[in-house]
Write an enzyme that holds these catalytic residues in place. Structure first.
Site, PDB file in Angstrom:
ATOM      1  N   THR A  17       0.805  -1.217   0.000  1.00 35.04           N
ATOM      2  CA  THR A  17       0.000   0.000   0.000  1.00 35.04           C
ATOM      3  C   THR A  17       0.838   1.267   0.000  1.00 35.04           C
ATOM      4  OG1 THR A  17      -1.765  -1.154   1.177  1.00 35.04           O
ATOM      5  CG2 THR A  17      -1.822   1.246   1.221  1.00 35.04           C
TER       6      THR A  17
ATOM      7  N   LYS B  89      -1.215  -1.169  -4.093  1.00 33.38           N
ATOM      8  CA  LYS B  89      -2.515  -0.599  -3.750  1.00 33.38           C
ATOM      9  C   LYS B  89      -2.294   0.871  -3.428  1.00 33.38           C
ATOM     10  CE  LYS B  89      -6.295  -1.011  -0.421  1.00 33.38           C
ATOM     11  NZ  LYS B  89      -7.041  -1.946   0.435  1.00 33.38           N
TER      12      LYS B  89
ATOM     13  N   LYS C 291      -3.732   4.517  -2.298  1.00 34.96           N
ATOM     14  CA  LYS C 291      -4.792   5.231  -1.608  1.00 34.96           C
ATOM     15  C   LYS C 291      -5.064   6.568  -2.295  1.00 34.96           C
ATOM     16  CE  LYS C 291      -5.655   2.460   1.923  1.00 34.96           C
ATOM     17  NZ  LYS C 291      -6.999   1.926   2.229  1.00 34.96           N
TER      18      LYS C 291
ATOM     19  N   ASP D 273     -16.031  -2.431  -0.438  1.00 37.69           N
ATOM     20  CA  ASP D 273     -15.305  -2.618   0.817  1.00 37.69           C
ATOM     21  C   ASP D 273     -16.179  -2.172   1.971  1.00 37.69           C
ATOM     22  OD1 ASP D 273     -13.600  -2.850   2.954  1.00 37.69           O
ATOM     23  OD2 ASP D 273     -12.027  -1.566   2.160  1.00 37.69           O
TER      24      ASP D 273
ATOM     25  N   LYS E 118     -12.702  -8.763   4.694  1.00 33.34           N
ATOM     26  CA  LYS E 118     -11.740  -8.516   5.766  1.00 33.34           C
ATOM     27  C   LYS E 118     -12.270  -9.168   7.034  1.00 33.34           C
ATOM     28  CE  LYS E 118     -10.192  -3.977   4.060  1.00 33.34           C
ATOM     29  NZ  LYS E 118     -10.231  -2.517   4.333  1.00 33.34           N
TER      30      LYS E 118
ATOM     31  N   CYS F 225      -7.120  -6.300   4.603  1.00 27.52           N
ATOM     32  CA  CYS F 225      -6.779  -6.238   6.026  1.00 27.52           C
ATOM     33  C   CYS F 225      -6.812  -4.804   6.503  1.00 27.52           C
ATOM     34  CB  CYS F 225      -5.387  -6.822   6.272  1.00 27.52           C
ATOM     35  SG  CYS F 225      -4.033  -5.848   5.535  1.00 27.52           S
TER      36      CYS F 225
ATOM     37  N   ASP G 188      -4.519  -8.444  -0.394  1.00 30.20           N
ATOM     38  CA  ASP G 188      -3.922  -7.246   0.189  1.00 30.20           C
ATOM     39  C   ASP G 188      -3.700  -7.520   1.671  1.00 30.20           C
ATOM     40  OD1 ASP G 188      -3.097  -4.662   0.805  1.00 30.20           O
ATOM     41  OD2 ASP G 188      -5.156  -3.934   1.065  1.00 30.20           O
TER      42      ASP G 188
ATOM     43  N   ASP H  10      -0.740  -6.783   3.565  1.00 22.17           N
ATOM     44  CA  ASP H  10       0.576  -6.167   3.777  1.00 22.17           C
ATOM     45  C   ASP H  10       0.681  -5.446   5.116  1.00 22.17           C
ATOM     46  OD1 ASP H  10      -1.156  -4.077   3.211  1.00 22.17           O
ATOM     47  OD2 ASP H  10       0.291  -2.951   2.019  1.00 22.17           O
TER      48      ASP H  10
END
Length: 327
Positions: A125, A148, A150, A224, A246, A274, A296, A298
């Site tokens: 990320t 990923k 943001k 999400d 998640k 996560c 994802d 990480d």
């Protein structure tokens, strides 16, 4: 022997800071649950999330309300029926998985009826920032297979183009964290298509999902914040192309496995994501993520200090947990 439960809040420093459209933080605060039966102990971790009305104190209090049932021997399925989805149930559920694995002498994946897990390619990320700063950060990780990014500002075009130029060979997931609007959605979608973005996470605020039915989606879109449990899925099919599962949202591995299977029957792609937590929180998600379309996991890579022992990471791969960690 009667079980005993112990819960504790722990705080792990983040390497630098972690920034999304809703703000920044420099510490990952988690709740750890340990359930012991005298001979064996199981561990689980959760990350309380303010977006869902959770705090460290509220999660500790929620777990405490079910202490009598836990210490009397509640199983995972009864737990799912007793506690609501969310971080508190996740910590308890994953501790029970770990305890059951240790008591049985089997691995958690075998108890779940899964094949032995393999290493997975995980995203890394890049926090939200100004385009130049994001490009510089991205360039440091341009060797990774999956990034990923943001985003979530009124005008993310310059950020999208900057990170794509900095990592021309990486697959890119964009995560807007509910930061776009009906007014700029189509514009951002077009920029994502132009830049070869592989997936867009939660572009609109939860509750505005219906808007996705009226726009062309040139890039797959993943729910999400709009998806928490299995019952949410039918209302999202047709609006989204994928769902991000998640453990802190579903309330543990038990519900997450059910949700994954249900999503597949609805032809939704699977992303396993996560919160920013330690390897203990990621470990059960590695089992869930086997065969997922996007991974994802990480969280530990973003920390200045992880648990010992932790998960093994090598380049873009995350390896299954060893028994000394979980499961």
């Amino acid at each position: 022997m009667t079980r005993q439960m112990k819960t504790v809040a722990e705080h792990f420093p983040i390497a630098g800071s972690f920034t999304i459209s809703r703000g920044s933080k420099t510490t990952a605060s988690v709740v750890t649950c340990q359930i012991s039966d005298g001979a064996f102990s199981g561990m689980g971790e959760c990350v309380p999330y303010g977006r869902y009305g959770e705090t460290i104190d509220s999660v500790l209090a929620e777990i405490e309300t079910i202490r009598p049932q836990i210490e009397a021997g509640i199983d995972r399925e009864k737990l799912r029926q007793t506690m609501k989805a969310g971080a508190a149930r996740n910590a308890v559920d994953c501790a029970l998985w770990d305890l059951d694995a240790k008591k049985s002498g089997s691995r958690a994946f075998a108890l779940a009826g899964l094949a032995e897990p393999a290493p997975l390619t995980t995203a890394y990320t890049i926090s939200l920032g100004e385009p130049e700063a994001m490009a510089a950060h991205t360039a440091q990780y341009a060797h990774r297979a999956l990034l990923k990014i943001k985003v979530g500002t009124p005008d993310d075009a310059s950020r999208i183009r900057a990170v794509r130029a900095a990592a021309p060979n990486s697959a890119i997931i964009l995560d807007a964290n509910e930061g776009w609007s009906e007014a700029n959605l189509t514009y951002h979608f077009d920029v994502c298509a132009e830049s070869g973005v592989a997936l867009i996470e939660q572009p609109l605020p939860g509750g505005q999902d219906a808007l996705l039915a009226s726009v062309h989606r040139p890039v797959p879109v993943c729910a999400d914040e709009s998806v928490h449990k299995t019952e949410d899925l039918p209302n999202l099919a047709g609006l989204y192309d994928a769902v991000n599962i998640k453990l802190d949202k579903t309330g543990g591995l038990t519900e997450a496995l059910s949700m994954r299977d249900a999503a597949r029957t609805l032809n939704l792609k699977i992303m396993v994501g996560c919160m920013v937590g330690t390897s203990l929180g990621m470990a059960p998600a590695v089992l869930l993520a086997q065969g997922a379309d996007f991974v994802d996991l990480d969280g530990p890579l973003l920390l200045a200090r992880d648990r010992e022992p932790g998960l093994r990471y090598a380049d873009s791969l995350v390896f299954p947990p060893l028994p000394a960690l979980w499961g």
